[in-house]
Each structure stands twice: as C-alpha cells, then as structure tokens.
Design a protein around this motif. Structure first.
Motif, PDB file in Angstrom:
ATOM      1  N   UNK A 240       0.830  -1.197   0.000  1.00  0.00           N
ATOM      2  CA  UNK A 240       0.000   0.000   0.000  1.00  0.00           C
ATOM      3  C   UNK A 240       0.872   1.257   0.000  1.00  0.00           C
ATOM      4  N   UNK A 241       1.944   1.227   0.762  1.00  0.00           N
ATOM      5  CA  UNK A 241       2.856   2.361   0.788  1.00  0.00           C
ATOM      6  C   UNK A 241       3.482   2.617  -0.573  1.00  0.00           C
ATOM      7  N   UNK A 242       3.865   1.535  -1.264  1.00  0.00           N
ATOM      8  CA  UNK A 242       4.443   1.679  -2.607  1.00  0.00           C
ATOM      9  C   UNK A 242       3.414   2.256  -3.572  1.00  0.00           C
ATOM     10  N   UNK A 243       2.176   1.766  -3.484  1.00  0.00           N
ATOM     11  CA  UNK A 243       1.118   2.275  -4.353  1.00  0.00           C
ATOM     12  C   UNK A 243       0.851   3.753  -4.086  1.00  0.00           C
ATOM     13  N   UNK A 244       0.826   4.127  -2.829  1.00  0.00           N
ATOM     14  CA  UNK A 244       0.585   5.534  -2.492  1.00  0.00           C
ATOM     15  C   UNK A 244       1.649   6.447  -3.086  1.00  0.00           C
ATOM     16  N   UNK A 245       2.893   5.988  -3.072  1.00  0.00           N
ATOM     17  CA  UNK A 245       3.989   6.810  -3.580  1.00  0.00           C
ATOM     18  C   UNK A 245       4.014   6.865  -5.105  1.00  0.00           C
ATOM     19  N   UNK A 246       3.628   5.770  -5.761  1.00  0.00           N
ATOM     20  CA  UNK A 246       3.777   5.678  -7.207  1.00  0.00           C
ATOM     21  C   UNK A 246       2.547   6.138  -7.990  1.00  0.00           C
ATOM     22  N   UNK A 247       1.386   6.097  -7.371  1.00  0.00           N
ATOM     23  CA  UNK A 247       0.162   6.393  -8.092  1.00  0.00           C
ATOM     24  C   UNK A 247       0.165   7.773  -8.776  1.00  0.00           C
ATOM     25  N   UNK A 248       0.686   8.825  -8.170  1.00  0.00           N
ATOM     26  CA  UNK A 248       0.676  10.124  -8.857  1.00  0.00           C
ATOM     27  C   UNK A 248       1.383  10.116 -10.210  1.00  0.00           C
ATOM     28  N   UNK A 249       2.307   9.175 -10.418  1.00  0.00           N
ATOM     29  CA  UNK A 249       3.034   9.120 -11.693  1.00  0.00           C
ATOM     30  C   UNK A 249       2.225   8.447 -12.800  1.00  0.00           C
ATOM     31  N   UNK A 250       1.089   7.851 -12.444  1.00  0.00           N
ATOM     32  CA  UNK A 250       0.255   7.186 -13.440  1.00  0.00           C
ATOM     33  C   UNK A 250      -0.214   8.171 -14.510  1.00  0.00           C
ATOM     34  N   UNK A 251      -0.495   9.414 -14.114  1.00  0.00           N
ATOM     35  CA  UNK A 251      -1.006  10.397 -15.072  1.00  0.00           C
ATOM     36  C   UNK A 251      -0.062  10.594 -16.241  1.00  0.00           C
ATOM     37  N   UNK A 252       1.231  10.455 -15.993  1.00  0.00           N
ATOM     38  CA  UNK A 252       2.226  10.617 -17.059  1.00  0.00           C
ATOM     39  C   UNK A 252       2.052   9.541 -18.132  1.00  0.00           C
ATOM     40  N   UNK A 253       1.658   8.329 -17.693  1.00  0.00           N
ATOM     41  CA  UNK A 253       1.398   7.250 -18.639  1.00  0.00           C
ATOM     42  C   UNK A 253       0.158   7.528 -19.480  1.00  0.00           C
ATOM     43  N   UNK A 254      -0.854   8.110 -18.857  1.00  0.00           N
ATOM     44  CA  UNK A 254      -2.158   8.255 -19.499  1.00  0.00           C
ATOM     45  C   UNK A 254      -2.335   9.581 -20.225  1.00  0.00           C
ATOM     46  N   UNK A 255      -1.376  10.478 -20.096  1.00  0.00           N
ATOM     47  CA  UNK A 255      -1.498  11.793 -20.730  1.00  0.00           C
ATOM     48  C   UNK A 255      -1.403  11.674 -22.252  1.00  0.00           C
ATOM     49  N   UNK A 256      -1.970  12.645 -22.948  1.00  0.00           N
ATOM     50  CA  UNK A 256      -1.881  12.702 -24.406  1.00  0.00           C
ATOM     51  C   UNK A 256      -1.417  14.088 -24.840  1.00  0.00           C
ATOM     52  N   UNK A 257      -0.874  14.172 -26.025  1.00  0.00           N
ATOM     53  CA  UNK A 257      -0.467  15.470 -26.562  1.00  0.00           C
ATOM     54  C   UNK A 257      -0.738  15.505 -28.063  1.00  0.00           C
ATOM     55  N   UNK A 258      -0.258  16.541 -28.737  1.00  0.00           N
ATOM     56  CA  UNK A 258      -0.545  16.715 -30.160  1.00  0.00           C
ATOM     57  C   UNK A 258       0.063  15.604 -31.011  1.00  0.00           C
ATOM     58  N   UNK A 259       1.206  15.092 -30.599  1.00  0.00           N
ATOM     59  CA  UNK A 259       1.817  13.991 -31.351  1.00  0.00           C
ATOM     60  C   UNK A 259       0.913  12.760 -31.315  1.00  0.00           C
ATOM     61  N   UNK A 260       0.373  12.462 -30.135  1.00  0.00           N
ATOM     62  CA  UNK A 260      -0.548  11.333 -30.019  1.00  0.00           C
ATOM     63  C   UNK A 260      -1.786  11.547 -30.884  1.00  0.00           C
ATOM     64  N   UNK A 261      -2.323  12.744 -30.852  1.00  0.00           N
ATOM     65  CA  UNK A 261      -3.534  13.046 -31.623  1.00  0.00           C
ATOM     66  C   UNK A 261      -3.283  12.880 -33.118  1.00  0.00           C
ATOM     67  N   UNK A 262      -2.116  13.304 -33.586  1.00  0.00           N
ATOM     68  CA  UNK A 262      -1.786  13.161 -35.005  1.00  0.00           C
ATOM     69  C   UNK A 262      -1.672  11.687 -35.387  1.00  0.00           C
TER      70      UNK A 262
END
Length: 249
Positions: free
Chosen positions: A157-179
């Motif tokens: 649980x401690x590891x998950x608490x520390x790492x979860x905020x970095x998940x957004x970086x995996x799921x983010x999109x940008x203009x390159x992805x859209x193209x």
C-alpha cells in the motif's frame, strides 16, 4: 519533432530506463527466483528498446543507431515517463512500479498490433507476448503480497501511495498522439486508459489495496521534465561511452 519519431522514442525510452532500474536488482532480490525473474524482464525490455530506438533512428534519418540514441543523449532529451525512473527503495516499490507499467503497456501494445504503420505493428506483435508474461507475474505478486501479512500489505500500500501520482504521465496525451491517432498508427488512448483502470481496480481489490485518492499531475517525462533520478541512471548506464567515446569491441 516528427510525431512517429517522438512516439518510438517514448516507447524505447520507457523500456530502456525501466530495464536499467530492473537490472539493479540482479544479485540483490530477496530470493533467487526473483533475482532471475527481474534479470530476465530487464533483458526483455532491452530487446524492446533496441526495436523501438532502431525504428526511431530510421525515421529520424540522421544515421543514428539504437545505441547512439541510448548512450549519447542527455537526461533532458529522454522522453520516458516519470514512473519508470523512480528508484528501487524496496522490493514492494519495485514490484508495484513494474505492475503499474505493465498494466498500461499491455493494452497499448495490444492496440499497436493493429497499427496502420506495419513497422510499428510488427514490433508490437513481437513484444506483446513478453509483456503478457510480465503482467501475469507482477499481478500475481501484487495480489499475493497485498493479500498476505499485515507487513506485506502495508508495504504494498505504501508503494502504491507513492507511485500512483506518476500514473497520469502514462495516461497523458499530446498533439503527437492526436496526429498518430488520426492516422491510425496508435490505438485510442482512452481505450488504453480504460483497460488500465479496469485492470488495476480488479487487482487492487483482490490485493486488499486502496487506490489513492490524489490528483494526478499530467506533466512529466513525456515533456522532457525528469526527476533528479535521471542523472544518476544515465551516469550508470552511459559510463562506458562517456569514459571511452566511440569505443568498439
């Protein structure tokens, strides 16, 4: 930067930096079986790195090889997500980092097998089998330790608490992805994100782990913003090339 070049470098950099972190467990894992397993996963990831960065070099058209891209860039030129560069604080942390990455990596590769770019589809078809093994292993360990003793549950649980905020970086999109999405090169990233959420929700329920209720930052390594850990990683990974530029065997 060309959208496909950026995408291939992201995929290659993710695999390369996670392989480096994974390789740090060689000789240090708590049991021999896990020592071997981490080493084997690291080798798989290095193989994936070679495929993605080789294609990136071809797209770039400047004569740079996969090795050139791996060993002759500075930390600000890497496009990996922040998750994979997080340090090995303990075994629970390493397992959770691997699982979160696997939970994204598998649906992404599954989608890429249908890419309109035959080169991308071929890479995905080649490596997706390895990643199926990776997530089977990491999922089983997360559940086993999460649903284990009071101590193992607390560590996971401690590891998950520390790492979860970095998940957004995996799921983010940008203009390159859209193209690339418009061209059919990459899958619908909302579908990838939905698969990630469904996978992690089921696993955490079985592991008696609570998904942290924190706001996810959407900036990170994909935008060239790395943590203080990248300098250390590259100093280890690129030591030989920095010490003996252009060395050959």
């Amino acid at each position: 930067m060309d959208p496909l070049l950026k995408f291939c470098m992201r995929m290659g950099d993710n695999a390369l930096i996670l392989a480096q972190r994974t390789g740090e467990w060689c000789g240090h894992a708590p049991v021999l079986e896990e020592d071997i397993a981490f080493a084997n996963m690291g080798l798989d990831l290095i193989g994936q790195t070679q495929l993605w960065l080789k294609l990136a070099g071809e797209i770039e058209g400047k004569g740079r090889s996969a090795d050139d891209l791996a060993f002759l860039r500075t930390e600000r030129q890497f496009l990996n997500c922040l998750l994979v560069e997080q340090p090995n604080t303990d075994f629970a942390f390493a397992l959770m980092r691997q699982y979160l990455f696997d939970a994204w990596h598998l649906p992404m590769l599954d989608g890429l097998t249908a890419s309109s770019d035959k080169r991308v589809a071929a890479i995905a078809e080649k490596v997706v089998k390895e990643v199926r093994y990776h997530i089977d292993r990491s999922r089983d360990l997360v559940i086993g330790l999460g649903d284990g003793t009071t101590e193992s549950n607390a560590r996971m649980q401690g590891a998950l608490n520390m790492l979860w905020p970095f998940v957004a970086d995996l799921l983010a999109t940008d203009q390159a992805d859209e193209a690339l999405l418009a061209q059919g090169v990459i899958p619908d990233l909302e579908t990838v994100a939905a698969s990630f959420r469904a996978e992690t929700a089921a696993t955490f329920a079985a592991a008696r782990l609570e998904t942290p209720e924190v706001e996810l930052s959407r900036t990170g390594g994909r935008n060239g913003l790395h943590s203080e850990h990248m300098g250390y990683i590259l100093s280890e990974m690129q030591y030989l090339q920095r010490t003996y530029p252009g060395v050959t065997w």
